[in-house]
Design an enzyme around this catalytic site. Sequence first.
Site, PDB file in Angstrom:
ATOM      1  N   TYR A  64      20.888  32.237  -5.189  1.00  0.00           N
ATOM      2  CA  TYR A  64      21.179  33.292  -4.232  1.00  0.00           C
ATOM      3  C   TYR A  64      22.164  34.262  -4.873  1.00  0.00           C
ATOM      4  O   TYR A  64      23.350  34.031  -4.932  1.00  0.00           O
ATOM      5  CB  TYR A  64      21.768  32.731  -2.940  1.00  0.00           C
ATOM      6  CG  TYR A  64      20.923  31.693  -2.243  1.00  0.00           C
ATOM      7  CD1 TYR A  64      19.563  31.566  -2.527  1.00  0.00           C
ATOM      8  CD2 TYR A  64      21.483  30.826  -1.317  1.00  0.00           C
ATOM      9  CE1 TYR A  64      18.798  30.606  -1.879  1.00  0.00           C
ATOM     10  CE2 TYR A  64      20.715  29.869  -0.669  1.00  0.00           C
ATOM     11  CZ  TYR A  64      19.380  29.754  -0.956  1.00  0.00           C
ATOM     12  OH  TYR A  64      18.624  28.797  -0.326  1.00  0.00           O
ATOM     13  N   GLY A 218      13.836  34.139  11.769  1.00  0.00           N
ATOM     14  CA  GLY A 218      14.345  35.085  12.761  1.00  0.00           C
ATOM     15  C   GLY A 218      13.326  35.470  13.816  1.00  0.00           C
ATOM     16  O   GLY A 218      13.674  36.054  14.852  1.00  0.00           O
TER      17      GLY A 218
END
Length: 337
Positions: A64, A218
């Site tokens: 990341y 989401g």
Amino acid sequence: MSNIKKVNLGSQGLVVPAIGLGCMGMTTGFGGNVYGNADETEAIATIHRSLELGGNFLDTAEAYGPFLNEQLIAKAINGNRDKYIIATKFAFEFDENGQSTGKINGGRNYVKKAAERSLKHLGTDYIDLYYLHRLDINTPIEETVEAMSELVKEGKVKYIGLSEVGSETIRKAHKVHPLTAVQSEYSLFERQIEELGIIDTLNELGIGLVAYSPIGRGFLSGNIQKPEDLAEDDFRRNVIPKLMGEQFYKNLELVNEIKKVAEEKDITPAQLAIAWVIAKGHLPIPGTKRVKYIEENIAATYVSLTQEDLNRLESIIPLGTETGARYNEEAMKGVNL
């Protein structure tokens, strides 16, 4: 610290809160914005607020950024390392400048190299839970896990895990060194690991499931009603088939049914999705970079669902429902179930 419920993750002794915090979206990564733009100050405030509420389990990875996410966590936990449980991952190969080689590397030497680098970036001398991020199909899993077990013996790692692997790999690895956890995508929208019997394998061996994207990238929040609600450079628009084309609108119908259940319970759809994962006996690690959402997510640990509730939710999206692939074809190459 709040009295958030604590759970055993696996059977090797690791105790964590009933929910973790996925930190990937707090920095840019994998070559672009993940889940839109991130703000470092707000991200660090989110980590601190999580701790105040009893949420001290942070999930990151070398990939990341690369490196940026671990470095951000180092800033956030500075002076309070002992109050946090840190999980990070390795396997995507990078040189010292953070340039990707395009390879997955589970070789013994890279395991050690990556671990030392993560320790440096995290500003710590131990990692609580260290995962193989993706399987290196050119290296026997036994070799990778043997190297990880040496890190445990050296005190640099406390517990080990794998990510996105199938039952055969899990069994082979577990024989070399007991696994604490396997991380995989799991939500009302994504139950492939259940269909393949991987959850049964984990239960049999006493290994915990850490469920990433428990809110369906989401989508299960109900806040995404059209593809344009996602920024053009948000990777979900280009990499996640569930959120693309005709499949988007099919899935939206399912989301709107789940919203009705949430409204009846006076909770948000995201809280309902998280509570479902917890009720199934697993550890969700929803990602957020905003204080508002960490408060909402942690509040979901106080939601109780009955078996009747679970049956109702699972009748909306029965096992085997076609909701679209988890990733595009290229990204799916790293998933070895």
